[in-house]
Design a protein around this motif. Sequence first.
Motif: not given
Length: 746
Positions: A14-19, A412-417, A519-526
Amino acid sequence: MTANTRTDDPSVDLDDIGTNPTSNPSFTDLIASRLSRRHLFGLGVGTAGTALLQACGGGGGGGTSFPVLPPAPAPAPPAPAPAPSPAPMKLGFNAVAKSLADVVTVPAGYTASVLYRLGDPIASGVAAYKNDGTDDATTYDRRAGDHHDGMTFFGMNASNKWDAANASRGMLVMNHEAITPLFLHPAGQTITGTGNAAVRTVADEVLREFYLHGVSAIEVNKSGSTWSYKQDSTFNRRVHTLTEMTFSGPAAKTDYLKTKYSTDGSKTRGTLNNCANGTTPWGTYLTCEENWAGYFRRIKANDDPQRTAKEIASFTRYGVASAGRELWATVTPDTADNLYGRWNTEVIGATAVDDYRNGSNTYGWVVEIDPFAPTSTPKKRTALGRFGHEGACLGPVVVGKPLVWYMGDDSQNEYLYKFVSTKNWDAANIGGGIAAGDKYMDDGKLYVAKFKADGTGDWLELKLGVNNITSGYAGYAFADAADVVINVRHAADAAGATKMDRPEWTAVNPKNGEVYLTLTNNSARPVTGTDAANPRSYNDPKNGVDQKGNPNGHIIRFADAGGDPAAVTFKWDVYLFGARSTASADVNLSALGADNDFSSPDGMWFSQAAPGLLWIETDDGKYTDVTNCMLLGALPGKVGDGAAKTITNVDGGTTATQATFVGKAPGTDGLRRFLVGPVDCEITGIAESGDGRALFVNIQHPGENTAKANISDPTKFLSHWPQGGTARPRSATVVITKDDGGLIGL
């Protein structure tokens, strides 16, 4: 950390997809403030004024110094004029060229030796590893695991006690994140059927895989200039998916954790998908459970009708909805203690104590292990929240002040805690083991980060009754404190945290207390969905195939207000952008050249022997048409050493501008390539000996994308490292030394 790209895998990580379905937050929607360098960098951070323990998951741990300072004394009379400043630190190696060779390359004047490989025995009487898939499955609990990852060196003295500065003997503790099953069995996994009907039919294969996940703790020694591990050390230990563990903190002994194995919710079996790591100032190891969700079997069509809306919302947010990536739950017949069936998190029995419907709730935690007590029981610290933990990096350690750990959620699209302890640090707890963890890690405040467009940020507390975390929140109706830590992603959604481009490892600069986040990458960032902290969206084609979003990643850094890790505000900038050296100026924002261009930063760690020296590791599939993954040495400055900048992002006919803050370009004096790994690997996990003259680095999953159809033809393996010849590839730890005996990197 590792995207699951195996060609024989039944599911996708899921790291490459995100939920994350929320709209949290686009800065342009939330803040209309103008970006002003004067405003951002005139805020002031103060000085850290602290000693640091930096043996954290940032790059896999390491860490050799655990200094503690007493409270500050009363103001003193004016001091005499300071002595001249010492000469600035310089990188002491020539850059290694990019490479596609199946070797580990280090600079001239350095030697890299293999120390500890998949399958290596760690107990007397265990035979050498055959590396052909035929070793006795029952011996794997006394062998090195697979996919070596986050790592820490704990120096050990002649009395077998923790000695942080020890330069020749210690416990090397490392994670084993996952497996490359093709090379673990004679011909890969034995699977019959397809889709949801696929099943595993050889129980011994699954038993091997159980043992090969988890953690290794091994004694290592230096003799002359050579390092080796001690096979018969009584301190050697494997912690794996069958190791019993207890829970502590707000979720312990609640209904959410009750299973057939633990009817009171006090314990569970095992740890899984251990990626980055962390440490404590009392001398224990923290292993962090990352992509655990995909291992559990939950077929929605079967299970959803038996679940409440809240349960379905929880499963959806964490991605628990597959046949199970390794199909462990499908082995039949099962054992009396549900060795295999516990990976099925569907409703099967009459109540929660008759099945494992809560099984997935028992994973996703930070786990504490005492490397100096090999028979001790590890403990899952629920106060630090349940998510895809990439690491738990310890911040500045000051007597009389709270302790803090920084944590990324790798998807992808998760957070820093961050977690801030309620109790203040007392140096009397050094060497206190798991009991000290009970004092500092079971009670505190858990926060999530909101990066604002003016270069500042807020830490939002995740607690029932604050920041929209209530029973009335539309996304998830919170019931109690345990519900909040178990469903932290929902809590962070409710609070309005900033969605980041796969937040992974954190590292704290011992010179000033500033925190770095890969922040490794994000293919879902338009192009139309960027923000100040995640400012790029572009296309970086690889072999003619589009790679859109932010394929090369970046590193952000921040300084908690006043140099206080317990502060609830911070300021930030982007330290470094990954890019091809040939990319446009709006992509290659850090002006990288041939000696320091890179993609997909992941592991990261500051040296303790050479404060200010940062190591950056890559987990890349985007730039591997040009080079294998790498390790770079860096000498970063500080937040605010660059400038405000507006960049133009383009995707086809869509163009948009984004304002951000870019750190000073490093040049080759501030960043250069130190190591390139073998084919199809990830460089991850890093630690140093007490004197900084040995650097331990992990090489993970070389050759992992070899096709299953080619297992009988070694000439078609993508890698043969580290054995060479026609051998199957193996994850392994290498130890790097300088030929003149000096500090690594300088």
